[in-house]
Enzyme design. Sequence first.
Site, PDB file in Angstrom:
ATOM      1  N   SER A 235      -3.046 -42.545  31.457  1.00  0.00           N
ATOM      2  CA  SER A 235      -2.783 -43.874  30.912  1.00  0.00           C
ATOM      3  C   SER A 235      -1.361 -44.278  31.239  1.00  0.00           C
ATOM      4  CB  SER A 235      -2.986 -43.851  29.391  1.00  0.00           C
ATOM      5  OG  SER A 235      -2.481 -45.030  28.797  1.00  0.00           O
TER       6      SER A 235
ATOM      7  N   TYR B 174      -0.116 -42.171  20.174  1.00  0.00           N
ATOM      8  CA  TYR B 174      -0.973 -42.199  21.357  1.00  0.00           C
ATOM      9  C   TYR B 174      -0.161 -41.856  22.603  1.00  0.00           C
ATOM     10  CZ  TYR B 174      -3.849 -43.975  25.160  1.00  0.00           C
ATOM     11  OH  TYR B 174      -4.552 -44.092  26.322  1.00  0.00           O
TER      12      TYR B 174
ATOM     13  N   LYS C 126      -0.504 -38.755  25.338  1.00  0.00           N
ATOM     14  CA  LYS C 126      -0.696 -38.951  26.767  1.00  0.00           C
ATOM     15  C   LYS C 126       0.479 -38.405  27.589  1.00  0.00           C
ATOM     16  CE  LYS C 126      -4.741 -40.747  27.244  1.00  0.00           C
ATOM     17  NZ  LYS C 126      -5.775 -39.941  27.958  1.00  0.00           N
TER      18      LYS C 126
END
Length: 293
Positions: A141, A154, A158
Amino acid sequence: MERLVVLITGCSSGIGLSLAVRLAADPRGAYKVYATMRNVAKKERLMECVKGSRKDTMDVLQMDVTDQQSILEARDMIKEKRVDILVCNAGVGLIGPLEVQSLEVMRQILEVNVLGTIRTIQAFLPGMKARRSGRVLVTGSVGGLQGLPFNEVYCASKFAVEGVCESLAILLQHFNIHVSLIECGPVNTNFLANLRRPEPDEETLTRVDPRTRALYDTYLQHCDEMFQDAAQEAEDIAEVFLEAIRSQSPALRYYTNSALLPLTTLKLAARDGSQYVKSMSQFVFSSHKAQEP
């Protein structure tokens, strides 16, 4: 011709579903796909999409990446007793002011995105090493390459996945195993709908100061605009996965959306990071001027 055995996590929708369908429908029948998902009750859409394809090119397996035993049971159900291409795609999102995120929810995000990816690779890596052959593809991502406001946990997950893959790539080249990260921006999948986030009018946000709430509201509007203007279809992302799978010399990173590269480039070029922080803030918040409390 011996078919390549592919196992994909997170196939109930989105990127995983699209990739599984593309590989299973390969006109040469070059792949045997094991499409895995946590809840096999959600397999109907996948099965509908492969209707008409060869019936021997895909099996659906139950697999929960947060459960080690579930992963091992899925591995043991693979008829060929090997996986040539492992696709770690399962993931979940979380946005919102950090102050309102519970420890339980944050742990769940890390369990799926980081430990789930690691557990899955652990289960299949020994076989690949023994055969001196394999591919590991991971859904990355833009949030693993640069920090995004209200995405702290998040992005942390990642960023961790990026470190895992970079580290493995160095080692696994000695075993003829290639690691690739498919770096995605916004994608039109159920990911956004399933995203865990407090809405602007939720009671939990009353614990947050007015200025942060205003900025969060602006950020949500920014996200909506980004998905309208820049989001890609899952099929387009699957095409990038296919590029990596077909490559004789796969790269470590594949970028699916060139529109997001300038900020990443700016981050790498900025020595102290201050210019990047200013530019990112303008990019996210300038389109909707948040009102001062």
